[in-house]
Enzyme design. Sequence first.
Site, mmCIF file in Angstrom:
data_model
loop_
_atom_site.group_PDB
_atom_site.id
_atom_site.type_symbol
_atom_site.label_atom_id
_atom_site.label_comp_id
_atom_site.label_asym_id
_atom_site.label_seq_id
_atom_site.Cartn_x
_atom_site.Cartn_y
_atom_site.Cartn_z
ATOM 1 N N LYS A 59 -3.196 8.443 2.591
ATOM 2 C CA LYS A 59 -4.441 8.257 3.368
ATOM 3 C C LYS A 59 -4.286 8.821 4.785
ATOM 4 O O LYS A 59 -5.256 9.331 5.361
ATOM 5 C CB LYS A 59 -4.838 6.778 3.426
ATOM 6 C CG LYS A 59 -5.264 6.182 2.099
ATOM 7 C CD LYS A 59 -6.492 6.864 1.504
ATOM 8 C CE LYS A 59 -7.065 6.083 0.332
ATOM 9 N NZ LYS A 59 -8.052 6.862 -0.433
ATOM 10 N N TYR A 80 0.841 -1.211 0.000
ATOM 11 C CA TYR A 80 0.000 0.000 0.000
ATOM 12 C C TYR A 80 0.875 1.260 0.000
ATOM 13 O O TYR A 80 0.499 2.300 -0.533
ATOM 14 C CB TYR A 80 -0.964 -0.028 1.182
ATOM 15 C CG TYR A 80 -2.219 0.801 0.934
ATOM 16 C CD1 TYR A 80 -3.073 0.509 -0.120
ATOM 17 C CD2 TYR A 80 -2.537 1.879 1.755
ATOM 18 C CE1 TYR A 80 -4.213 1.267 -0.353
ATOM 19 C CE2 TYR A 80 -3.671 2.638 1.538
ATOM 20 C CZ TYR A 80 -4.502 2.321 0.478
ATOM 21 O OH TYR A 80 -5.632 3.078 0.257
#
Length: 258
Positions: free
Chosen positions: A165, A158
Amino acid sequence: MLENLLKDKKGLIFGVANKRSIAWAIAQACSRAGARLAFTYQGEKLKEKVEELTRTLPGEPLLLPCDVTRDEEVKEVFDRLRETFSTLDFLVHSIAFANREDLEGQFINTSRAGYLLAQEISSYSLTLLAREAAPLMASGGSILTMTYLGGERVVPGYNVMGVAKAALESSVRYLANDLGPMGIRVNAISAGPINTLAARGISGFTNILAHVAEKAPLRRNVEIEEVAHTALFLASPLSSGITGEVIYVDCGFHLLGL
Ligand code: NAP
């Protein structure tokens, strides 16, 4: 009861790429609840696809081009919205992007350009859109965005998107504080993994799905409709006391320490 939840409410939705997009599931739920919708699409190649989808909704939704890295396109969206909708009740930000090479291997190898691009599209865009939307939300409103557990824990692959995020979730809190006095709420949904175009760009995504289905307290992956229903709740007056929050819709996976 849900049919009239968003009756007479007007919403703007960013992030429909195709029928699997989380934004599309949210749009369908909001439309069923009576909302009038406007959509943006990124680039001409997506126009036809988004047009085809939105044609299935009642009330000829407004469709506008918008690449969030282009200030003039963002401005044009809100100018057009002011002319046609005059006011806005909710905004859905369901946008993220990182270069594929930054979504595999080690985070430490992220280039400056790749880092800045992921931040600009996946995080800064929320602040930009909130700033433009706020003047149209004179009677209050709801802004919501999509995040993932990789923003607070390490999820292999990720990488740079996790860092984006984290910034996005922090932006939700700062924006909630800035816009709260105007009656505008800002929240995020932290969704479990869902098989979409963006998700398939993450290396090992199929393994993530299998792992969550095995370990999550509910022993399954989340359904896209479950995310959409939470978005509907956040867009509606049912959530009127909630702002600055990250709500997990992930079958409880975020609880686990091991
Ligand atoms: P998706 O269908 O691929 O949606 C991502 C959207 O972002 C696409 O419409 C994409 O358009 C748009 N986008 C990318 N760059 C843009 C730009 N410069 N300007 C405007 N739009 C741009 O995938 P999704 O899974 O539904 O993703 C929606 C949101 O949910 C993202 O924030 C994602 O991180 C988040 N999320 C997803 C999951 C999951 O497992 N799927 C889990 C938690 C959170 P293009 O296709 O044209 O690039």
